[in-house]
Design an enzyme around this catalytic site. Structure first.
Site, mmCIF file in Angstrom:
data_model
loop_
_atom_site.group_PDB
_atom_site.id
_atom_site.type_symbol
_atom_site.label_atom_id
_atom_site.label_comp_id
_atom_site.label_asym_id
_atom_site.label_seq_id
_atom_site.Cartn_x
_atom_site.Cartn_y
_atom_site.Cartn_z
ATOM 1 N N ARG A 35 14.649 39.275 37.145
ATOM 2 C CA ARG A 35 15.482 38.328 36.318
ATOM 3 C C ARG A 35 16.032 39.322 35.153
ATOM 4 N NH1 ARG A 35 14.282 32.923 36.351
ATOM 5 N NH2 ARG A 35 15.919 32.568 34.924
ATOM 6 N N HIS A 81 20.731 32.818 44.869
ATOM 7 C CA HIS A 81 20.191 32.867 43.614
ATOM 8 C C HIS A 81 19.967 31.476 43.238
ATOM 9 C CE1 HIS A 81 19.253 34.934 39.676
ATOM 10 N NE2 HIS A 81 20.025 33.806 39.109
ATOM 11 N N TYR A 126 37.678 24.685 36.727
ATOM 12 C CA TYR A 126 39.174 25.070 36.179
ATOM 13 C C TYR A 126 39.541 26.512 36.264
ATOM 14 C CZ TYR A 126 38.558 20.493 34.137
ATOM 15 O OH TYR A 126 38.317 19.063 33.648
#
Length: 751
Positions: A35, A81, A126
């Protein structure tokens, strides 16, 4: 005994201590290795690696059309993931922001945040994205047998355990991460400098840290702000793997204004202006008149600070701002990475470059070996195809007449199964007349490549030369000039609060009940001000707003409060007990202001006192400090200012109508204590309040002394005071009839 199976069969029983230890250790190792920490090979954390790989799988190369970022995030979460989408998208945003990442991995289209507010990026539905050209350095060799492939989280796909980086990305882009029990903070560096150090280490395997530091000058952030960390400290950071880097904004002068043109890494210009404005609002920055943000597309950073006048010391002002705002910031450095042995460790610069070169050498070896295997396989197939071409009629006959042509071909022409399959899969169009020449030409070309690959793989020197050439080519194509100059600067120092406070004339007013306020100017009349019911004027002092207002209470303790922090005289002020902690039962007696060298005459109404410097009375803590020892039954008298220690005279008036005058030089100058006897009064009469001192004044030469008795008053000139002169500590002479009960005394023309 029942034959039924027991309910607890197949259940493993563990002590709670063992289970919790193992569970937490497994979790911490997962966070460390999968991580938070980067791999030394590609310098990426797992989420970054998966984002880059998923984008390459989507065909989002640097030349492809942009695709919605949500598409990429969806692939990353669904395939590799399985974590939060917002965390994954935020990691992707950081990889795309040119002000956050030195060499951006992702090329973004849309709102990806700004230096003022990095988290102001639009939602992933977006924005659009594709890989930046730099990512080619991480992916170009991924399909060439250079890396190990491991199953994804559900075992349905495979992903690379590490990407085959062609440059030491772990230093170039750096990273930050917090694991369990450890963290990493690797600053970014300049590609040309780091590659130059790698080449030096390739050519001179025994090169030490000093040799590498000739190439790697220091970190290189994606901002033009200066790195002001001393070079000795930077070297120590590279030597130990731990340290800190200090960055300072760059400014220039333009028409009297100060223009900030570059800010430290990840510092918001709006936040800096807010910090400066807060100091201005608190009246702690009187030398600044105006602030403006004139940043635009042509000038991404342009903060304008307008000094109040040309007399302002710009260097001192900027030094203060560096010390008190984010115009100067310190970054921690901790080179904690997962090495090629799979273990986390804090490594120095030499270890990082050496291990990365080992990784790169193995990557290139695997790439060359993979290519050599492909070349040999192709040569093997071409050899079989040429045999078939030279015996094409017999091959066609065998294919047409035999039930199992593959076995017959293998036996007849001594072919391998792979060659036989390739011949049988050959299309008729490849049987043209020119095919024999094409096959032989391809064989010759591949044979040359095979010989070159074998030579390179068999020679350490050739391998080093190849790696060096590739590093130099990549640095030439993707490298750039240093952005963060390393400069020696004097340490920033915040100005003293008194120097920052405007020196405006003020009058501090203290009421009988201990309420305090400060009004502008020295023309303020405290007697005409409004007070709360039952309260009234007690004391006033005139000074400057950058002075301390010094208060003395009835126990003889003194306190200092910055005058500019006191409430405005437009209101009725605030109680001093809210700011100070006087002893129980003590009340405030007077207020004083002036320079630290100013002298005052302190006395108790028992007739004891001394001269003291105002600086000795200034105590900034709430509890103040004990200055005047007050005899039992006595009270503190309001201090009187001393104009000239040599020429002033002391006048002491008692309730019995006696006055004594003597030179001020007969009193000692102390920092604290009871003082010497000024006028003689029996202590028993003081304790019973039968007789005590009403007023003690320091009268300058040529000044008048006015005594007030009810509605009446009388004035004594210097010549009149001679009648009352005597030795210090005597009883003094009687005042004229009608002035046996003096209320107060004043020096000057007051009437």
């Amino acid at each position: 005994m029942s034959d039924q199976p027991r309910q607890d069969q197949g259940i493993e029983q563990l002590p709670l201590k063992s289970f919790t230890e193992k569970a937490y250790l497994d979790y911490s190792m997962y966070v460390i290795l999968d991580r938070a920490l980067p791999n030394i090979g590609d310098g990426l954390k797992p989420v970054q690696r998966r984002i880059v790989y998923a984008m390459s799988e989507l065909g989002l190369s640097a030349t492809a059309k942009f695709k919605k970022s949500a598409r990429t995030v969806g692939d990353v979460l669904g395939k590799f993931h399985p974590h939060g989408d917002s965390a994954c998208y935020e990691a992707m945003v950081l990889m795309a922001q040119p002000f956050s990442t030195r060499y951006a991995y992702v090329d973004g289209q849309g709102n990806w945040g700004s230096p003022d507010d990095p988290k102001s990026f639009a939602a992933m539905r977006y924005t659009e994205s594709r890989l930046a050209p730099y990512s080619e350095l991480l992916l170009s060799e991924a399909s060439q047998g250079t890396v190990d492939w491991v199953p994804n989280f559900d075992g349905t796909l495979e992903e690379p355990s590490v990407l085959p980086a062609r440059v030491p990305n772990v230093l170039l882009n750096g990273t930050t991460g917090i694991a369990v029990g450890m963290a990493t903070d690797i600053p970014p560096h300049n590609m040309r400098e780091v590659v130059s150090a790698c080449i030096r280490l390739l050519d001179e395997p025994k090169a030490d840290l000093s040799a590498l530091c000739e190439h790697v000058q220091g970190p290189d952030y994606p901002t033009e702000a200066e790195i002001i960390t001393p070079r000795a400290d930077i070297r120590k950071m590279y030597e130990t793997g731990n340290g800190s880097i200090r960055m300072r904004a760059v400014f220039e002068r333009e028409d009297g204004d100060i223009i900030v043109t570059a800010l430290p890494h990840q510092v918001s210009g709006a936040k800096v202006l807010e910090q400066i404005a807060q100091q201005m609002n608190a009246k702690k920055l009187p030398m600044v008149e105006d602030l403006r943000d004139e940043s635009d597309h042509e000038n991404p950073t342009r903060l304008v600070i307008t000094p109040r006048s040309n007399r302002v010391d710009v260097k001192a002002l900027m030094s203060h701002l560096f010390a008190s705002t984010d115009l100067e910031r310190t970054y921690r450095a901790n080179f904690n990475v997962i090495g090629i042995d799979g273990r986390p460790q804090v490594k120095n610069l030499h270890q990082i470059l050496k291990e990365w070169l080992e990784f790169r050498t193995e990557t290139v070896r695997r790439r060359l070996q993979h290519r050599l295997d492909k070349v040999n396989r192709r040569l093997h197939l071409l050899e079989g195809l040429l045999i078939a071409f030279l015996n094409i009629d017999e091959v066609i006959h065998i294919v047409r007449t035999e039930d199992e042509p593959k076995k017959v071909l293998m036996k007849r022409f001594a072919l391998s199964a792979e060659q036989a399959d390739y011949i049988l899969d050959t299309k008729l169009r490849q049987l043209a007349r020119l095919e024999e020449m094409k096959i032989k030409a391809e064989q010759e070309e591949l044979a040359k490549e095979r010989d070159m690959l074998e030579k390179t793989l068999g020679s350490k020197q050739r391998m080093k030369t190849l790696i060096r050439k590739e590093l130099m080519a990549d640095a030439e194509q993707y490298g750039d000039d240093r952005r963060s100059p390393i400069v020696e600067r004097v340490a920033a120092e915040a100005m003293d609060e008194t120097a920052l406070t405007p020196a405006e004339p003020v009058t501090v007013v203290l009421s009988e009940k201990g309420w305090v306020r400060s009004g502008k100017g020295h023309e303020l009349d405290p007697n005409s001000m409004s007070y709360k019911a039952g309260d009234g004027f007690l004391s006033a002092a005139r000074g400057r707003s950058n002075h301390l207002a010094v208060f003395i209470d009835s126990s003889g303790r003194c306190y200092g409060v910055p005058a500019h922090t006191l409430p405005s005289a437009r209101g009725q002020g605030e109680p001093l007990t809210g700011r100070l902690n006087p002893p129980a039962g003590a009340t405030f007696v007077a207020v004083m202001m002036g320079a630290e060298s100013d002298r005052y005459l302190l006395a108790s109404d028992a007739g004891y006192g001394f001269v003291v410097k105002l600086g000795d009375l200034m105590a900034k803590n709430k509890n103040g400090k004990a200055i005047l020892n007050v005899p039992k039954g006595a009270r503190v008298l309001p201090p009187t200012p001393v104009k000239d220690v040599v020429s002033d005279v002391v006048t002491a008036v008692t309730t019995e109508g006696r006055m004594l005058v003597f030179p001020l030089t007969e009193l000692p100058e102390l920092s604290k204590g009871k003082g010497n006897k000024i006028i003689s009064i029996p202590s028993a009469r003081v304790a019973s309040r039968e007789e005590y001192v009403v007023a003690i004044n320091s009268v300058p030469a040529g000044e008048k002394l006015t005594l007030f008795c009810g509605q009446r008053h009388t004035t004594f000139k210097s010549s009149d005071l001679e009648h009352y002169q005597g030795e210090r500590g005597r009883r003094g002479n009687k005042l004229p009839r009608g002035f046996q009960r003096v209320d107060r005394a004043s020096v000057g023309d007051e009437s």
